[in-house]
Design a protein around this motif. Structure first.
Motif, PDB file in Angstrom:
ATOM      1  N   ARG A  14      44.196  -9.817 -27.358  1.00  0.00           N
ATOM      2  CA  ARG A  14      45.562  -8.708 -26.886  1.00  0.00           C
ATOM      3  C   ARG A  14      45.078  -7.123 -26.203  1.00  0.00           C
ATOM      4  O   ARG A  14      44.196  -7.237 -26.532  1.00  0.00           O
ATOM      5  CB  ARG A  14      46.376  -8.459 -28.076  1.00  0.00           C
ATOM      6  N   ASP A  25      49.313 -10.710 -24.656  1.00  0.00           N
ATOM      7  CA  ASP A  25      48.807 -11.351 -24.842  1.00  0.00           C
ATOM      8  C   ASP A  25      47.943 -12.474 -23.932  1.00  0.00           C
ATOM      9  O   ASP A  25      48.452 -13.504 -22.961  1.00  0.00           O
ATOM     10  CB  ASP A  25      50.364 -13.099 -25.608  1.00  0.00           C
ATOM     11  N   ASP A  27      45.573 -15.172 -24.120  1.00  0.00           N
ATOM     12  CA  ASP A  27      45.765 -16.623 -24.677  1.00  0.00           C
ATOM     13  C   ASP A  27      47.477 -17.465 -23.771  1.00  0.00           C
ATOM     14  O   ASP A  27      47.307 -18.205 -22.746  1.00  0.00           O
ATOM     15  CB  ASP A  27      45.878 -17.243 -26.000  1.00  0.00           C
ATOM     16  N   HIS A  28      48.606 -16.505 -23.933  1.00  0.00           N
ATOM     17  CA  HIS A  28      49.885 -16.841 -23.221  1.00  0.00           C
ATOM     18  C   HIS A  28      49.175 -16.440 -21.777  1.00  0.00           C
ATOM     19  O   HIS A  28      49.952 -16.952 -20.518  1.00  0.00           O
ATOM     20  CB  HIS A  28      51.067 -15.917 -23.375  1.00  0.00           C
ATOM     21  N   THR A  32      49.532 -18.770 -18.287  1.00  0.00           N
ATOM     22  CA  THR A  32      51.101 -19.174 -17.395  1.00  0.00           C
ATOM     23  C   THR A  32      50.170 -18.865 -16.363  1.00  0.00           C
ATOM     24  O   THR A  32      50.770 -20.037 -15.063  1.00  0.00           O
ATOM     25  CB  THR A  32      51.589 -17.814 -17.877  1.00  0.00           C
ATOM     26  N   ARG A  93      55.818  -7.619 -18.067  1.00  0.00           N
ATOM     27  CA  ARG A  93      54.772  -9.311 -18.048  1.00  0.00           C
ATOM     28  C   ARG A  93      54.533  -9.497 -16.736  1.00  0.00           C
ATOM     29  O   ARG A  93      53.575  -9.966 -16.533  1.00  0.00           O
ATOM     30  CB  ARG A  93      55.576  -9.909 -18.774  1.00  0.00           C
ATOM     31  N   GLU A  97      51.198 -10.312 -14.825  1.00  0.00           N
ATOM     32  CA  GLU A  97      50.676 -11.201 -14.365  1.00  0.00           C
ATOM     33  C   GLU A  97      49.898 -11.548 -13.452  1.00  0.00           C
ATOM     34  O   GLU A  97      49.077 -12.221 -12.711  1.00  0.00           O
ATOM     35  CB  GLU A  97      51.483 -12.609 -15.301  1.00  0.00           C
TER      36      GLU A  97
END
Length: 153
Positions: A14, A25, A27-28, A32, A93, A97
């Motif tokens: 994180r 996060d 990994d997320h 994504t 978020r 991203e």
């Protein structure tokens, strides 16, 4: 101006910033954006931190207003929720991203100086523009502003 502290992806995977903002996060985010293993954890972390720094600076005045209103985290700010998460958190978020995606695509050109690498860089240019657009839209949506400003000359 708030202090910026970044950590990760050591154990947690994180990126943590000012306590007002949600942690990211890695990994997320990787899943994504469909970022493969050719982007190392260190390179991904650098791209995320750059996106976070830029976004937190851009939203600094808004954050100060929310803190003055008594909200200590973004998730506490009243508003609609999706999957029991504040829409503002989702938009934050999304902006991270998009900013990270643009950064990773821009840096992809460094991977190869061959014709294949150059061709891949040309193919990625529309993606960079798309990520930058998505970033702007997420910020505009976050601030409750229209996505497009039109003036007659």
């Amino acid at each position: 101006m708030s202090a910026f502290v970044a950590s990760g992806p050591v154990d947690s995977g994180r990126i943590n910033t000012d306590p007002f903002w949600p942690s990211i996060d890695l990994d997320h985010l990787r899943a994504t954006l469909r970022i493969d293993a050719s982007v190392t954890p260190a390179r991904l972390e650098t791209a995320v931190i750059a996106a976070v720094v830029n976004l937190n600076r851009e939203l600094g005045e808004w954050r100060t207003t929310q803190l003055a209103a008594g909200y200590s985290t973004l998730d506490e700010v009243p508003g609609d929720r999706i999957k029991d998460v504040s829409v503002q958190v989702h938009l934050y978020r999304r902006a991270i991203e998009a900013g990270t995606g643009a950064e990773v695509c821009e840096r992809y050109r460094d991977y190869s100086a061959t014709n294949t690498g150059a061709n891949k860089a040309v193919e990625l240019t529309p993606n960079i523009d798309d990520y930058r657009r998505d970033l702007r839209w997420a910020i505009r949506d976050f601030l409750g502003r229209p996505r497009t400003t039109v003036e007659l000359i």
